[in-house]
Motif scaffolding. Structure first.
Motif, PDB file in Angstrom:
ATOM      1  N   ILE A   1       0.845  -1.202   0.000  1.00 32.71           N
ATOM      2  CA  ILE A   1       0.000   0.000   0.000  1.00 32.71           C
ATOM      3  C   ILE A   1       0.875   1.245   0.000  1.00 32.71           C
ATOM      4  CG2 ILE A   1      -1.694   1.310   1.337  1.00 32.71           C
ATOM      5  CD1 ILE A   1      -2.801  -1.344   2.317  1.00 32.71           C
ATOM      6  N   VAL A   2       1.923   1.216   0.854  1.00 28.70           N
ATOM      7  CA  VAL A   2       2.806   2.379   0.934  1.00 28.70           C
ATOM      8  C   VAL A   2       3.443   2.643  -0.426  1.00 28.70           C
ATOM      9  CG1 VAL A   2       4.937   3.248   1.950  1.00 28.70           C
ATOM     10  CG2 VAL A   2       3.268   2.098   3.389  1.00 28.70           C
ATOM     11  N   LEU A   3       3.926   1.568  -1.063  1.00 35.91           N
ATOM     12  CA  LEU A   3       4.592   1.744  -2.360  1.00 35.91           C
ATOM     13  C   LEU A   3       3.615   2.293  -3.397  1.00 35.91           C
ATOM     14  CD1 LEU A   3       6.936  -1.360  -2.559  1.00 35.91           C
ATOM     15  CD2 LEU A   3       7.524   1.027  -2.168  1.00 35.91           C
ATOM     16  N   ILE A   4       2.387   1.760  -3.382  1.00 34.15           N
ATOM     17  CA  ILE A   4       1.402   2.240  -4.360  1.00 34.15           C
ATOM     18  C   ILE A   4       1.136   3.722  -4.147  1.00 34.15           C
ATOM     19  CG2 ILE A   4      -1.045   2.087  -5.017  1.00 34.15           C
ATOM     20  CD1 ILE A   4      -0.830  -0.927  -4.502  1.00 34.15           C
ATOM     21  N   VAL A   5       0.945   4.111  -2.877  1.00 35.68           N
ATOM     22  CA  VAL A   5       0.657   5.522  -2.603  1.00 35.68           C
ATOM     23  C   VAL A   5       1.822   6.406  -3.050  1.00 35.68           C
ATOM     24  CG1 VAL A   5       0.345   7.190  -0.752  1.00 35.68           C
ATOM     25  CG2 VAL A   5      -0.957   5.077  -0.742  1.00 35.68           C
ATOM     26  N   LEU A   6       3.060   5.945  -2.775  1.00 34.52           N
ATOM     27  CA  LEU A   6       4.213   6.749  -3.178  1.00 34.52           C
ATOM     28  C   LEU A   6       4.287   6.873  -4.701  1.00 34.52           C
ATOM     29  CD1 LEU A   6       7.020   5.648  -0.695  1.00 34.52           C
ATOM     30  CD2 LEU A   6       5.776   7.804  -0.782  1.00 34.52           C
ATOM     31  N   THR A   7       3.987   5.777  -5.392  1.00 39.19           N
ATOM     32  CA  THR A   7       3.992   5.839  -6.854  1.00 39.19           C
ATOM     33  C   THR A   7       2.950   6.842  -7.344  1.00 39.19           C
ATOM     34  OG1 THR A   7       4.413   3.485  -6.682  1.00 39.19           O
ATOM     35  CG2 THR A   7       4.062   4.372  -8.902  1.00 39.19           C
ATOM     36  N   LEU A   8       1.739   6.742  -6.757  1.00 38.28           N
ATOM     37  CA  LEU A   8       0.686   7.697  -7.128  1.00 38.28           C
ATOM     38  C   LEU A   8       1.167   9.124  -6.890  1.00 38.28           C
ATOM     39  CD1 LEU A   8      -2.582   6.026  -5.773  1.00 38.28           C
ATOM     40  CD2 LEU A   8      -1.897   6.369  -8.144  1.00 38.28           C
ATOM     41  N   GLY A   9       1.871   9.307  -5.767  1.00 36.06           N
ATOM     42  CA  GLY A   9       2.393  10.631  -5.460  1.00 36.06           C
ATOM     43  C   GLY A   9       3.338  11.115  -6.548  1.00 36.06           C
TER      44      GLY A   9
ATOM     45  N   VAL B   1       0.604  18.521  -5.447  1.00 32.90           N
ATOM     46  CA  VAL B   1      -0.162  17.310  -5.735  1.00 32.90           C
ATOM     47  C   VAL B   1       0.432  16.125  -4.967  1.00 32.90           C
ATOM     48  CG1 VAL B   1      -1.019  15.805  -7.539  1.00 32.90           C
ATOM     49  CG2 VAL B   1      -0.726  18.230  -7.995  1.00 32.90           C
ATOM     50  N   PHE B   2       1.756  16.040  -4.949  1.00 29.52           N
ATOM     51  CA  PHE B   2       2.405  14.924  -4.244  1.00 29.52           C
ATOM     52  C   PHE B   2       1.959  14.884  -2.777  1.00 29.52           C
ATOM     53  CE2 PHE B   2       5.840  13.312  -1.582  1.00 29.52           C
ATOM     54  CZ  PHE B   2       6.077  12.082  -2.171  1.00 29.52           C
ATOM     55  N   LEU B   3       1.976  16.046  -2.133  1.00 23.98           N
ATOM     56  CA  LEU B   3       1.596  16.087  -0.717  1.00 23.98           C
ATOM     57  C   LEU B   3       0.126  15.735  -0.551  1.00 23.98           C
ATOM     58  CD1 LEU B   3       3.509  19.256   0.509  1.00 23.98           C
ATOM     59  CD2 LEU B   3       4.038  16.875   0.998  1.00 23.98           C
ATOM     60  N   ALA B   4      -0.710  16.213  -1.474  1.00 20.13           N
ATOM     61  CA  ALA B   4      -2.142  15.930  -1.359  1.00 20.13           C
ATOM     62  C   ALA B   4      -2.393  14.433  -1.503  1.00 20.13           C
ATOM     63  CB  ALA B   4      -2.915  16.707  -2.423  1.00 20.13           C
ATOM     64  N   VAL B   5      -1.569  13.745  -2.283  1.00 21.48           N
ATOM     65  CA  VAL B   5      -1.745  12.308  -2.450  1.00 21.48           C
ATOM     66  C   VAL B   5      -1.242  11.564  -1.221  1.00 21.48           C
ATOM     67  CG1 VAL B   5      -1.019  10.291  -3.786  1.00 21.48           C
ATOM     68  CG2 VAL B   5      -1.582  12.421  -4.958  1.00 21.48           C
ATOM     69  N   THR B   6      -0.036  11.893  -0.777  1.00 20.76           N
ATOM     70  CA  THR B   6       0.598  11.041   0.217  1.00 20.76           C
ATOM     71  C   THR B   6       0.213  11.375   1.657  1.00 20.76           C
ATOM     72  OG1 THR B   6       2.494  12.511   0.072  1.00 20.76           O
ATOM     73  CG2 THR B   6       2.621  10.472  -1.160  1.00 20.76           C
TER      74      THR B   6
ATOM     75  N   ALA C   1      -7.003  -1.204   2.344  1.00 24.50           N
ATOM     76  CA  ALA C   1      -6.284  -0.961   1.095  1.00 24.50           C
ATOM     77  C   ALA C   1      -7.141  -0.124   0.148  1.00 24.50           C
ATOM     78  CB  ALA C   1      -5.906  -2.283   0.447  1.00 24.50           C
ATOM     79  N   VAL C   2      -8.417  -0.503   0.033  1.00 24.82           N
ATOM     80  CA  VAL C   2      -9.303   0.203  -0.894  1.00 24.82           C
ATOM     81  C   VAL C   2      -9.458   1.656  -0.454  1.00 24.82           C
ATOM     82  CG1 VAL C   2     -11.673   0.349  -1.724  1.00 24.82           C
ATOM     83  CG2 VAL C   2     -10.523  -1.869  -1.581  1.00 24.82           C
ATOM     84  N   VAL C   3      -9.762   1.847   0.846  1.00 22.44           N
ATOM     85  CA  VAL C   3     -10.013   3.206   1.338  1.00 22.44           C
ATOM     86  C   VAL C   3      -8.788   4.087   1.143  1.00 22.44           C
ATOM     87  CG1 VAL C   3     -10.395   4.559   3.417  1.00 22.44           C
ATOM     88  CG2 VAL C   3     -11.789   2.542   2.974  1.00 22.44           C
ATOM     89  N   ILE C   4      -7.634   3.542   1.474  1.00 22.63           N
ATOM     90  CA  ILE C   4      -6.442   4.392   1.441  1.00 22.63           C
ATOM     91  C   ILE C   4      -6.064   4.766   0.028  1.00 22.63           C
ATOM     92  CG2 ILE C   4      -3.954   4.301   1.834  1.00 22.63           C
ATOM     93  CD1 ILE C   4      -4.693   3.145   4.563  1.00 22.63           C
ATOM     94  N   ILE C   5      -6.111   3.786  -0.866  1.00 25.29           N
ATOM     95  CA  ILE C   5      -5.773   4.115  -2.251  1.00 25.29           C
ATOM     96  C   ILE C   5      -6.821   5.070  -2.823  1.00 25.29           C
ATOM     97  CG2 ILE C   5      -5.488   3.135  -4.556  1.00 25.29           C
ATOM     98  CD1 ILE C   5      -4.212   0.727  -3.142  1.00 25.29           C
ATOM     99  N   GLY C   6      -8.085   4.866  -2.394  1.00 25.66           N
ATOM    100  CA  GLY C   6      -9.146   5.779  -2.835  1.00 25.66           C
ATOM    101  C   GLY C   6      -8.856   7.207  -2.394  1.00 25.66           C
TER     102      GLY C   6
ATOM    103  N   MET D   1      -5.305  13.278  -5.291  1.00 29.57           N
ATOM    104  CA  MET D   1      -4.643  13.614  -6.547  1.00 29.57           C
ATOM    105  C   MET D   1      -5.584  14.403  -7.450  1.00 29.57           C
ATOM    106  SD  MET D   1      -2.318  11.437  -9.067  1.00 29.57           S
ATOM    107  CE  MET D   1      -3.131   9.904  -9.193  1.00 29.57           C
ATOM    108  N   ALA D   2      -6.826  13.903  -7.574  1.00 30.19           N
ATOM    109  CA  ALA D   2      -7.786  14.560  -8.473  1.00 30.19           C
ATOM    110  C   ALA D   2      -8.034  15.998  -8.012  1.00 30.19           C
ATOM    111  CB  ALA D   2      -9.089  13.767  -8.487  1.00 30.19           C
ATOM    112  N   PHE D   3      -8.237  16.151  -6.686  1.00 30.13           N
ATOM    113  CA  PHE D   3      -8.541  17.476  -6.148  1.00 30.13           C
ATOM    114  C   PHE D   3      -7.392  18.447  -6.412  1.00 30.13           C
ATOM    115  CE2 PHE D   3      -8.232  20.335  -2.419  1.00 30.13           C
ATOM    116  CZ  PHE D   3      -9.345  21.113  -2.707  1.00 30.13           C
ATOM    117  N   ALA D   4      -6.176  17.993  -6.052  1.00 30.56           N
ATOM    118  CA  ALA D   4      -5.026  18.880  -6.189  1.00 30.56           C
ATOM    119  C   ALA D   4      -4.741  19.179  -7.655  1.00 30.56           C
ATOM    120  CB  ALA D   4      -3.806  18.239  -5.526  1.00 30.56           C
TER     121      ALA D   4
END
Lengths: 452, 265, 498
Positions: free
Chosen positions: C6-14, C47-52, C165-170, C176-179
């Motif tokens: 989950i952490v890796l996915i969030v960082l990638t999204l960031g 955006v990165f901060l808003a995601v992570t 996992a679902v909630v956090i990635i959501g 990301m979308a907002f920022a």
């Protein structure tokens, strides 16, 4: 002076005696002065004496661990014992346990004794057991499993001598001390002397102590620091990775942004108190929060690192704040003057200038953490044999492991005094690390120290 | 404060108390005092004046060997007190300082009571046999220090609680309590306000009756007001030494004149 | 490790967010960064901060809360009457978790299918044996309700893990979308990023408070737990420390173990006093000599040398006590020793630990005193020397009285160190708790017993283990009190001369 004491309140002031003559009172006062000064010298000398005594104890007891006694023997790898079917099937070879190899090594040593015509009362291979380490068979077995083709040949092996033989060569074991020892007899020591003369038994540098893994209670001769060194390394990675960013962030806030209010005061009081909380209390915290509550794995360097991070944070914060404070306000004003934001002035100008001081403080904090033992006892980094190297980087963080100081403690608690030598030797290794880190810190400080 | 009255007094009759000949002081490699010859007379106030860093305080501290406490400081030449070389190896600086007391620039009362501040010296030198003796010494010293009336009701209050001028007079009283023969004062008024300064100056004038007083001062007016002899120091040299009146009205050396008229300083 | 994923996915999204945020801002300024309000990287960072940041904070909170929720849900499955004699719900829950972990291990090792793990019943299978086969040792046979609870436990943690996992990635995606939608030329990205960073800085500085809170909570809860099982009056006033080996209670329901803190406090106090008797005179005189008498060369050599003693880890002192000082003292004070007395039975003793701890504290006392003595203004010394006092008279009658509050503070800090020191007493003081006056007897301390009660095999829910938390609480409060008092004195003293 004499008349002055007789009548201290002369109307016309006191007439002093000659400066060149000292009266009794001055002599007494000077004697007391000399005495006082002597106490001071005595105290300094005592402190230095303790330091020398400590270092002497470490070095005189610990250097032995860096040499180890080995036997060189020609082992006949009998096919009839090791591969009864003769088809070199690795699965069948693996079925032969170390018990199958032990007699071969004993035989080889006995042959060595007889070939060289050494006179001894021992004629049976069982008698050789006292000279050979229990890990010798495992060493030969591993070698055979790796090279099955050797079966049937006679191969030269250098195997560990038993810890008693090792101790005899290092003057830890004497003929008097083995009198009550059921593992070895004085006659074995005579045999050892003869074998040393013949060149079969040799004491050489002990790389395995530095790189090897811990061994069970009965094999002090095979115990090494390598695995626990890795444990310490992974712990230090955690400490560095967490305490440096958190410590620097906290210091920047407190030094550059924090308003003077209750909350800031509370944080400051907390930091200075945490610096003085006994380390064992951090162990309790680690046990209750990380292991009982968060169910992180016991004995893992990750947990050890987390606990040590919390312990190291105050040190790093105090050092970082001092070096931030040392950067003169004119630098900040200059940055603000060209239109940088406060955040930019801190991150672009103040932080780089304070970096050497921060780094020095961090290294000193890490050195403290590296030597810390008590909290590690509570999160389970002792009481087992750290015999396996971690399988990978991730495993290194979560697999049960020991740490250098915990390993030293573990050896100190074991019954066989042969482990004490290992413990002292471990201390030498630990101190080498600490001294290196401190020297780096001193060099950094000297090199980059800036006077404003 | 522009009071330049010069008091003509006959002082040559007094005997010489301290005489310095070819005195040199080094701080490490710095030659701080060069070849100073001076005679300081008994029952006289001698003022050392000169611009900052000219060595007047350094020289003053040589007179009771306070410079011994500074590691890198070295003194050469002869300084005699009553004909005895004070830098003789047989001389104990402790004994010397009992004879040559000192008052410092900043008032430095010990963090003890007023009574204990005064009694400190008599106690270490063993001047009092009984408590009554000591009480008497304390009272006498405080009276001579012209502060008795202000503190007699609170002798056991801490000395640090007094005002700056009172503290300095306390320190002078403390120095008198050991019955010195010479009293050195290193800019005793520089940390005080004008009223306190006037009180201390008045006190210095009274002290002249019993002691030989040497005072370092920054203020020429002060030197003119309190001293009978004045020595002018410049860059480590003793430029001119003589009657105060003569120094101020008819200086022999052009440097003295420049200083007095305000061109250097 | 799903959490790691989950952490890796969030960082990638960031990372992705950084790139697209920056691109969108640049596009809105027609590719000319001069038309942007802030530098282009600020838009990316925004955006990165808003995601992570929100997702990571949620992840941490979730991980903290989830075990509590699962615990409360699972523990309701265990009927009151199933909580057996001499046990407690906490003890049962520990069993449940162990079985659940065992099932996980078995599934991971391939010894069981996950289907099987959630279906097996104690009636048909010997769970203990099957888990033992994959290396999970259980103390006793698994009871049906424990197994059922364990299966429920696994089921819940699996389900919550998925939801998490679902909630956090959501949340990360939403951030990301907002920022991203806000990233255009007029947006004040720098200001937003800077205030976010400032909040992170505040968060980092609050870790100190969190640590203290963590210490206090972990001590308080377990101490309360302990006092439920063991009477507080006995703990504080019973003069005996004798934990019974297997724990348990007698016929009246009183615990068999005697867990009185008095002998431990006595040992702690005795050792600390000896340590201070060694460290204070030596440290103080060394500080006086080095700051008032020694020349620069001596000072430059001796001061760092003495401070080396402070950098040596306590385990080294422990070993020094156990293997060098202890035997040496026995040679002098033991039977047949130099003095021909037999005061000392073994190498581990109050004297051994006290002496070595004293050595450890010398640099602590000396460097603190050195600071404090140096803070006394030179004018004080001059005043005294100018009156004809000798150096030692000046030190004894002026410098030391002026420095006294600071020195008292330093000694209190040293005392707090001595009380909290662990390794030297674990190795050097012995294990027997006794109230004796003989300094050559082995005694033990609060810290040594914390270690021994928590490193043994005792169950964490038994009073024999929980007592360590009550001991820890006592230790924490005593040292905290000493520290606060000492720091207060030292600070007051410093202010006086600033």
């Amino acid at each position: 002076m004499t008349d002055a004491t007789a009548n201290p309140v002369q109307p016309d002031g006191r007439k002093h005696g000659s400066l060149l003559q000292q009266d009794a009172r001055i002599k007494r006062r000077n004697a007391s002065e000399a005495r006082f000064k002597f106490y001071g010298i005595l105290a300094v000398a005592t402190g230095l004496f303790f330091l020398v005594a400590l270092l002497w104890a470490i070095i005189s007891n610990g250097t032995g661990a860096f040499s180890q006694t080995y036997l060189t023997v020609q082992v006949e790898l009998l096919e009839s014992k090791l591969d009864k079917k003769g088809n070199r099937d690795i699965a069948d070879i693996k079925k032969v346990s170390t018990f199958g190899y032990t007699p071969l090594i004993q035989d080889a040593l006995l042959k060595e004794v007889q070939d060289r015509g050494i006179e001894t009362e021992f004629a049976k291979k069982k008698d050789m057991k006292a000279l050979i380490s229990a890990s010798a068979a495992a060493q030969v077995r591993d070698h055979v499993i790796a090279n099955p083709d050797l079966i049937g040949q006679t191969v030269e092996f250098r195997v560990l001598a038993s810890s008693r033989v090792d101790g005899y060569l290092k003057d830890r074991v004497s003929r008097e001390s083995v009198a009550r020892d059921k593992n070895i007899s004085p006659a074995h020591l005579d045999l050892t002397d003869a074998l040393v003369e013949a060149g079969v038994i040799k004491k050489i540098f002990n790389l395995d102590f530095i790189l090897g893994s811990d061994a069970s209670d009965t094999r002090p001769e095979a115990a090494g620091m390598g695995v626990s060194m890795l444990g310490s390394l992974f712990m230090m990675l955690v400490v560095l990775g967490l305490s440096l960013p958190i410590g620097v962030a906290a210091s920047i806030y407190l030094e550059e942004f924090a308003p003077q209010n209750r909350w800031t005061d509370l944080i400051e009081v907390n930091i200075s108190n945490l610096a003085a909380v006994p380390s064992i209390v951090f162990g309790i915290l680690g046990l209750a929060v990380f292991i009982q509550f968060a169910h992180l794995p016991q004995s893992a360097p990750l947990v050890g690192g987390l606990v040590l991070t919390l312990m190291t944070l105050p040190t790093i914060i105090i050092a970082t704040r001092a070096s931030l404070k040392a950067v003169p306000p004119s630098i900040r004003d200059a940055a603000l003057g060209v239109g940088a934001s406060k955040m930019q002035s801190v991150f672009h100008h103040v932080l780089p200038l304070a970096a050497p001081g921060i780094l020095t403080g961090t290294i000193i904090g890490l050195a403290q953490a590296l030597g810390e033992t008590a909290p590690l006892l509570l999160i389970g980094m002792v009481g087992f044999i750290a015999s396996n190297y971690p399988e990978g980087v991730l495993d290194g963080f979560v697999a049960p492991n020991s740490a250098m100081p915990a390993q030293i403690y573990e050896w100190a608690k074991r019954a066989d005094p042969a482990f004490y030598e290992r413990a002292w030797g471990g201390i030498i290794i630990l101190l080498v690390f600490l001294i290196t880190m401190n020297i780096i810190a001193i060099i950094l400080r000297r090199r980059f120290e800036r006077r404003w | 404060m522009n009071d330049m009255r010069i008091v003509e007094r006959k002082v040559d009759a007094n005997e010489v108390k301290i005489s310095a000949r070819t005195c040199q002081v080094y701080y490490g490699d710095t030659h701080a005092i060069k070849d100073v010859d001076v005679d300081i007379q008994d029952k006289t106030v001698t003022a050392f004046i000169g611009p900052s860093g000219c060595g007047k305080s350094t020289f003053l501290r040589c007179l009771n060997r306070m410079n011994d406490t500074i590691d890198i400081c070295r003194v050469e030449g002869d300084i005699h007190l009553d004909g005895e070389d004070i830098y003789d190896p047989k001389v104990d600086p402790v004994q010397l300082r009992a004879k040559v007391g000192m008052v410092f620039q900043k008032p430095n009362p010990f963090p003890k009571s007023i009574y204990d501040n005064i009694a400190y010296g008599p106690r270490i030198h063993g001047l009092a046999k009984t408590k009554a003796d000591l009480d008497e010494i304390v009272e006498k010293s405080l009276r001579r220090g012209a502060i008795w009336d202000e503190v007699k009701d609170r002798l056991h209050a801490p000395g640090t609680g007094l005002s700056g001028g009172q503290q300095q007079r306390l320190c002078i009283a403390r120095a008198i309590a050991t019955e010195p023969e010479v009293l050195l004062m290193d800019e005793p008024c520089s940390a005080l306000d004008p009223i306190a300064t006037a009180q201390v100056e008045e006190l210095i004038d009274e002290l002249r009756a019993r002691y030989s007083v040497v005072i370092v001062t920054h203020s020429m007016q002060q030197a003119a007001r309190v001293s009978q002899k004045t020595a002018f120091f410049h860059l480590g040299n003793l430029v001119e030494f003589g009657e105060t009146g003569q120094i101020f009205t008819n200086p022999q050396d052009p440097r003295t004149e420049s200083y007095i008229t305000g061109r250097i300083g | 490790m799903p959490v790691l994923w989950i952490v890796l996915i969030v960082l990638t999204l960031g990372g992705v967010g950084f790139v697209i945020g920056r691109m969108r801002a640049m596009a809105s300024a027609d590719g000319d960064p001069r038309h942007l309000h802030s530098l282009p990287n600020y838009y990316g960072t925004h955006v990165f901060l808003a995601v992570t940041v929100p997702s990571m904070l949620l992840l941490v909170m979730w991980l903290l809360v989830q075990p509590l929720v699962i615990n409360s849900q699972v523990s309701s499955l265990i009927p009151q009457e199933a909580v057996s004699e001499g046990s407690s719900l906490g003890l049962m829950m520990a069993d449940v978790r162990r079985v659940a972990d065992g099932l996980d291990t078995a599934v991971a090792a391939g010894a069981m299918t996950s289907e099987e793990a959630s279906q097996i019943r104690t009636e048909f299978t010997d769970i203990r044996e099957r888990l033992g086969a994959v290396g999970v040792a259980l103390g006793s046979d698994v009871r049906p309700e424990v197994l059922k609870a364990a299966q429920r436990y696994r089921e819940l943690s699996g389900r919550y893990g998925l939801i998490m996992a679902v909630v956090i990635i959501g949340i990360a995606l939403a951030g990301m979308a907002f920022a991203w939608s806000r990233s255009h030329a007029e947006f004040r990205a720098r200001n937003v990023v800077e205030s976010a960073i400032k909040s992170l800085l505040i968060l980092a500085s609050s870790i100190a408070i969190l640590t203290t809170v963590g210490i206090v909570l972990s001590l308080i809860f377990n101490t309360i737990e302990f006092f439920k099982l063991y009477p507080a009056a006995n703990f504080f006033f019973e003069p005996t420390w004798l934990p019974s080996f297997g724990g348990g209670t007698d016929s009246d329901g009183n615990p068999l173990s005697k867990l009185g803190i008095l002998p431990l406090l006595w040992g702690t106090l005795y050792i600390s006093v000896i340590a201070l008797l060694v460290a204070v005179p030596i440290g103080l005189f060394a500080a006086i000599y080095l700051s008032e008498y020694a020349g620069p060369a001596t000072r430059a050599f001796a001061k760092p040398m003495i401070e080396v003693l402070a950098g040596i880890p306590t385990i080294v002192y422990g070993l020094f006590a156990l293997l060098t000082v202890g035997p040496l003292l026995v040679d002098v004070f033991g039977a047949g020793g130099l003095l021909n007395v037999s005061w000392m039975q073994g190498g581990t003793a109050v004297m051994t630990a006290g002496l070595v701890m004293g050595i450890m504290l010398i640099p602590f006392v000396s460097s603190l005193s050195d600071d404090i003595i140096n803070a006394v203004p030179q004018a004080m010394r001059d005043g005294s020397l100018g009156l004809g006092a000798t150096k030692s008279e000046t030190i004894k009658q002026v410098v030391l009285p002026a420095a006294l509050p600071g020195i008292v503070g330093a000694i209190l800090l040293a005392a707090s160190r001595a009380i909290g020191e662990t390794m030297i007493v674990v190795l050097g003081a012995g294990a027997a708790a006794r109230l004796s006056m003989n300094p050559f007897d082995a005694m033990t301390t609060v810290t040594a017993k914390i270690v021994s009660q928590l490193t043994g095999d005792a169950d964490f829910a038994s009073p024999e283990a929980l007592v360590a938390f009550a001991l820890g609480m006592t230790l924490f409060l005593v040292t905290l009190g000493l520290n606060i008092f000492a720091l207060y004195i030292v600070r007051k003293y410093r202010e006086q001369y600033e």
